[in-house]
Write a protein that holds these residues in place. Sequence first.
Motif, PDB file in Angstrom:
ATOM      1  N   TYR A 113      10.116 -39.338 -16.368  1.00  0.00           N
ATOM      2  CA  TYR A 113       9.099 -40.045 -16.297  1.00  0.00           C
ATOM      3  C   TYR A 113       8.253 -40.214 -17.525  1.00  0.00           C
ATOM      4  N   ASP A 114       7.955 -41.111 -18.469  1.00  0.00           N
ATOM      5  CA  ASP A 114       6.991 -41.207 -19.544  1.00  0.00           C
ATOM      6  C   ASP A 114       5.851 -41.469 -19.072  1.00  0.00           C
ATOM      7  N   GLU A 115       5.512 -42.102 -18.179  1.00  0.00           N
ATOM      8  CA  GLU A 115       4.017 -42.393 -17.743  1.00  0.00           C
ATOM      9  C   GLU A 115       3.889 -42.467 -16.277  1.00  0.00           C
ATOM     10  N   ILE A 116       3.083 -41.746 -15.525  1.00  0.00           N
ATOM     11  CA  ILE A 116       2.984 -41.869 -14.151  1.00  0.00           C
ATOM     12  C   ILE A 116       1.447 -42.003 -13.970  1.00  0.00           C
ATOM     13  N   VAL A 165       5.266 -36.591 -15.562  1.00  0.00           N
ATOM     14  CA  VAL A 165       5.804 -36.888 -16.990  1.00  0.00           C
ATOM     15  C   VAL A 165       6.397 -35.717 -17.528  1.00  0.00           C
ATOM     16  N   PRO A 223       7.461 -35.786  -9.108  1.00  0.00           N
ATOM     17  CA  PRO A 223       7.720 -36.428 -10.027  1.00  0.00           C
ATOM     18  C   PRO A 223       6.381 -36.099 -11.154  1.00  0.00           C
ATOM     19  N   LEU A 283       3.428 -42.443  -6.403  1.00  0.00           N
ATOM     20  CA  LEU A 283       4.692 -42.814  -6.682  1.00  0.00           C
ATOM     21  C   LEU A 283       5.544 -42.336  -5.405  1.00  0.00           C
ATOM     22  N   THR A 287      18.092 -38.395  -9.077  1.00  0.00           N
ATOM     23  CA  THR A 287      17.230 -39.716  -8.682  1.00  0.00           C
ATOM     24  C   THR A 287      17.434 -40.176  -7.505  1.00  0.00           C
TER      25      THR A 287
END
Length: 306
Positions: free
Chosen positions: A66-69, A29, A27, A75, A268
């Motif tokens: 994902y907007d932020e990782i 962003v 994953p 994760l 997902t």
Amino acid sequence: MTLQPTGNDAFYQARAGGIVDTFLSYPDVRAEKAKVYDFIRKASRDKETQEMEMPAQYMFKDIPAYDEIDDPLELTLSEMERFGISRFLTNITEKDLAKRALTDHPDKFWGLLNVDPNTGMDALRLIDATVEAWGDQLKAIHTWGTALVPQVPLDDKRMYPIYAKCVEVGLPIVVYTGVPGPRLPMSAQLPIQLDEVCWFFPDLKIVSRHGAEPWTELMVKLLLKWPNLYYSTSAFAPKHYPQDIVDFANTRGADKIIFAGYWAAGLTLDRIHAELPQVPFRDHVWPKFLRENAEAVFGAAPRPYP
């Protein structure tokens, strides 16, 4: 006749022993994840492909985003714990992230090496160097000839040195069959091409990814015919597993079908694992499908460096 499941208890019991997932795309962003597919955009010609975040996006809903990782590896590890995934197969040529995963968590990741047959002897040297560097953490060689420029069909002469090298070092190869999702010509991954490859390389374990549709009946015939050929369920949500494949697993093919999700490329983990218990596999199939077949195909170490 389609065989019905004997209950979900078998799935949960098999999951308790750990799941080996043979497809992982880390994953990231949105902007960084989109860059992963630049090589497919390069090989494509239509305008929409250039604009899509994921080149087969038209086929999937709810693609992981994902907007932020903070850390994609952390994760991944937390999601593995949440869903009972004991091990992922990861492409060590993808980015430094995979190398960190193999170094810091060797008990949770297996290495997969991507090679381009168009590079000739350099591809063979790369395999040798990677075997020497990673040893038994390297579990397979990988080629997606459809997305290369130029394309490399499964039975092309450029593939034969790759196949031979895989036999030499004792590693399976992962390839692709069926109509590709990205808008690329399909002729490089027609399943019928595997017939001659399996015949010529009986010592080579070959794992087919991405469904083989619409030739699943043919794929079942090939899987039954060739003991060295295997099928993974990557790129398909469990509720869309081809019926021919489910029926084959429930009858003579229990040892030939290998679980592969599609996180975080197109599906997902929540969706994959919500749908998995509903797949109509018979009880004895579940531990083989979720873990044992992957361990049998990918679990061995490479042969000693020649």
